[in-house]
Design a protein around this motif. Structure first.
Motif, mmCIF file in Angstrom:
data_model
loop_
_atom_site.group_PDB
_atom_site.id
_atom_site.type_symbol
_atom_site.label_atom_id
_atom_site.label_comp_id
_atom_site.label_asym_id
_atom_site.label_seq_id
_atom_site.Cartn_x
_atom_site.Cartn_y
_atom_site.Cartn_z
ATOM 1 N N ARG A 99 20.069 23.960 10.137
ATOM 2 C CA ARG A 99 19.429 25.199 10.589
ATOM 3 C C ARG A 99 18.028 24.950 11.137
ATOM 4 N N MET A 100 17.249 24.112 10.436
ATOM 5 C CA MET A 100 15.868 23.896 10.856
ATOM 6 C C MET A 100 15.778 23.081 12.136
ATOM 7 N N PHE A 101 16.636 22.078 12.270
ATOM 8 C CA PHE A 101 16.623 21.298 13.512
ATOM 9 C C PHE A 101 17.120 22.151 14.684
ATOM 10 N N GLU A 102 18.169 22.936 14.468
ATOM 11 C CA GLU A 102 18.651 23.808 15.537
ATOM 12 C C GLU A 102 17.559 24.772 15.987
ATOM 13 N N LYS A 103 16.849 25.355 15.018
ATOM 14 C CA LYS A 103 15.765 26.281 15.351
ATOM 15 C C LYS A 103 14.664 25.575 16.138
ATOM 16 N N ALA A 104 14.292 24.372 15.688
ATOM 17 C CA ALA A 104 13.214 23.630 16.357
ATOM 18 C C ALA A 104 13.599 23.212 17.770
ATOM 19 N N MET A 105 14.892 22.928 17.970
ATOM 20 C CA MET A 105 15.320 22.411 19.271
ATOM 21 C C MET A 105 15.813 23.489 20.221
ATOM 22 N N GLN A 106 15.867 24.721 19.746
ATOM 23 C CA GLN A 106 16.286 25.808 20.612
ATOM 24 C C GLN A 106 15.155 26.782 20.907
ATOM 25 N N THR A 136 28.192 13.230 20.189
ATOM 26 C CA THR A 136 26.850 13.283 19.635
ATOM 27 C C THR A 136 26.870 13.561 18.137
ATOM 28 N N ALA A 137 25.808 13.140 17.449
ATOM 29 C CA ALA A 137 25.645 13.449 16.029
ATOM 30 C C ALA A 137 25.052 14.843 15.834
ATOM 31 N N ASP A 138 24.655 15.482 16.910
ATOM 32 C CA ASP A 138 24.098 16.833 16.858
ATOM 33 C C ASP A 138 25.205 17.829 16.517
ATOM 34 N N THR A 139 24.841 19.063 16.178
ATOM 35 C CA THR A 139 25.841 20.086 15.890
ATOM 36 C C THR A 139 26.481 20.581 17.188
ATOM 37 N N GLN A 140 27.669 21.165 17.056
ATOM 38 C CA GLN A 140 28.381 21.707 18.214
ATOM 39 C C GLN A 140 27.534 22.763 18.926
ATOM 40 N N LYS A 141 26.968 23.665 18.146
ATOM 41 C CA LYS A 141 26.167 24.752 18.712
ATOM 42 C C LYS A 141 24.970 24.215 19.481
ATOM 43 N N GLU A 144 26.095 22.252 22.727
ATOM 44 C CA GLU A 144 26.517 23.174 23.791
ATOM 45 C C GLU A 144 25.314 23.871 24.403
ATOM 46 N N ASN A 145 24.393 24.308 23.570
ATOM 47 C CA ASN A 145 23.197 24.982 24.064
ATOM 48 C C ASN A 145 22.386 24.069 24.975
ATOM 49 N N CYS A 146 22.255 22.816 24.577
ATOM 50 C CA CYS A 146 21.500 21.848 25.370
ATOM 51 C C CYS A 146 22.148 21.623 26.736
ATOM 52 N N MET A 147 23.453 21.398 26.739
ATOM 53 C CA MET A 147 24.157 21.151 28.003
ATOM 54 C C MET A 147 24.137 22.385 28.900
ATOM 55 N N ARG A 148 24.191 23.555 28.273
ATOM 56 C CA ARG A 148 24.127 24.799 29.044
ATOM 57 C C ARG A 148 22.759 24.962 29.696
ATOM 58 N N LYS A 149 21.685 24.672 28.933
ATOM 59 C CA LYS A 149 20.331 24.780 29.479
ATOM 60 C C LYS A 149 20.133 23.838 30.660
ATOM 61 N N LEU A 150 20.805 22.692 30.609
ATOM 62 C CA LEU A 150 20.687 21.717 31.696
ATOM 63 C C LEU A 150 21.619 22.040 32.865
ATOM 64 N N GLY A 151 22.478 23.035 32.688
ATOM 65 C CA GLY A 151 23.377 23.443 33.762
ATOM 66 C C GLY A 151 24.538 22.506 34.000
#
Length: 247
Positions: A99-106, A136-141, A144-151
């Motif tokens: 939760r904390m990493f997702e919040k920090a990275m989003q 990736t070792a990152d979460t699915q959410k 996906e958010n990262c790839m979406r932001k990059l288009g």
């Protein structure tokens, strides 16, 4: 054998690792201490940074933050807490880290910086009829958010992440899933990643590996493990051309 699929690591391979994960960790570790009431423990913050592979603001290429899942990071943190005789619940710690990493990275100030012109790269791979995947070792959410932001989310034929079911890299689960879903053989896959763990991931599945120098590892860290070493993913098309010439 012709390469028919390229499976990319995310952080340090497609996007800048340091501006995203290192800065996120520097927010998460103090927050984790505060949230759990550990603030009075001397040197705990430094011990937790070291447990995830950060020392003096530098990332260990073989440390937890560079490649481990949140479940594995929670285990590393647990060993530190036990040394300090502090209460530790693995599942709670894993959930907090996620939760904390997702919040920090989003957040709006999260630095998601691509390491190449990814749209152009993926367009070229698609033109060559090559399947594109992410492991990736990152979460699915978060992934996906990262790839979406990059288009570039729409280019992916597969997105493998920390979903609590598949084993994390270097176990071959995600690569075998990628190959099966796209009806190709593991030996027809090229893994592009910036850590030794990514190279072992490829080897365990019988795939080829390209170590990139855009992330946490130097050439000396990858030389023994990678089939090929390239400066960045921008060189993938040239590498594919060279491999085609060997057939």
């Amino acid at each position: 054998m012709k390469i028919r699929g390229v499976l990319f690591d995310k952080d340090g391979t497609l996007i800048d690792f340091f501006g995203l994960w290192l800065e996120a960790a520097q927010k998460v570790v103090p927050e984790f201490i505060r949230r759990n009431g550990f603030s009075g423990c001397e040197d705990l913050e430094n011990a937790l940074y070291e447990s995830i592979g950060i020392c003096d603001g530098q990332v260990d290429p073989n440390g937890a933050l560079a490649y481990k899942s949140f479940a594995e990071i929670a285990e590393d943190i647990g060993r530190v807490l036990e040394k300090y005789s502090l209460d530790f619940d693995k599942k709670r710690t894993e959930d907090q880290m996620k939760r904390m990493f997702e919040k920090a990275m989003q957040g709006e100030d999260a630095k998601i910086v691509p390491l190449a012109e990814l749209g152009g790269l993926f367009e070229e791979l698609k033109a060559r009829e090559i399947c594109i995947g992410l492991a990736t070792a990152d979460t699915q959410k978060s992934a996906e958010n990262c790839m979406r932001k990059l288009g570039v989310l729409e280019y992916l034929d597969y997105l493998g992440a920390d979903d609590g079911r598949k084993q994390p890299k270097p176990a071959p689960d995600m690569l075998l899933d990628f190959a099966r879903q796209n009806k190709i053989q593991p030996a027809e896959v090229l893994v592009a990643g910036d850590t030794r763990n990514d190279m072992l991931f490829a080897k365990k599945a019988g795939a080829k590996s390209a170590g990139v120098l855009s992330g946490v590892s130097k050439e000396k860290d990858l030389r023994e493990y990678a089939d090929f070493i390239i400066p960045s993913v921008e060189e993938i098309p040239k590498l594919l051309d060279a491999l085609e010439g060997e057939i």
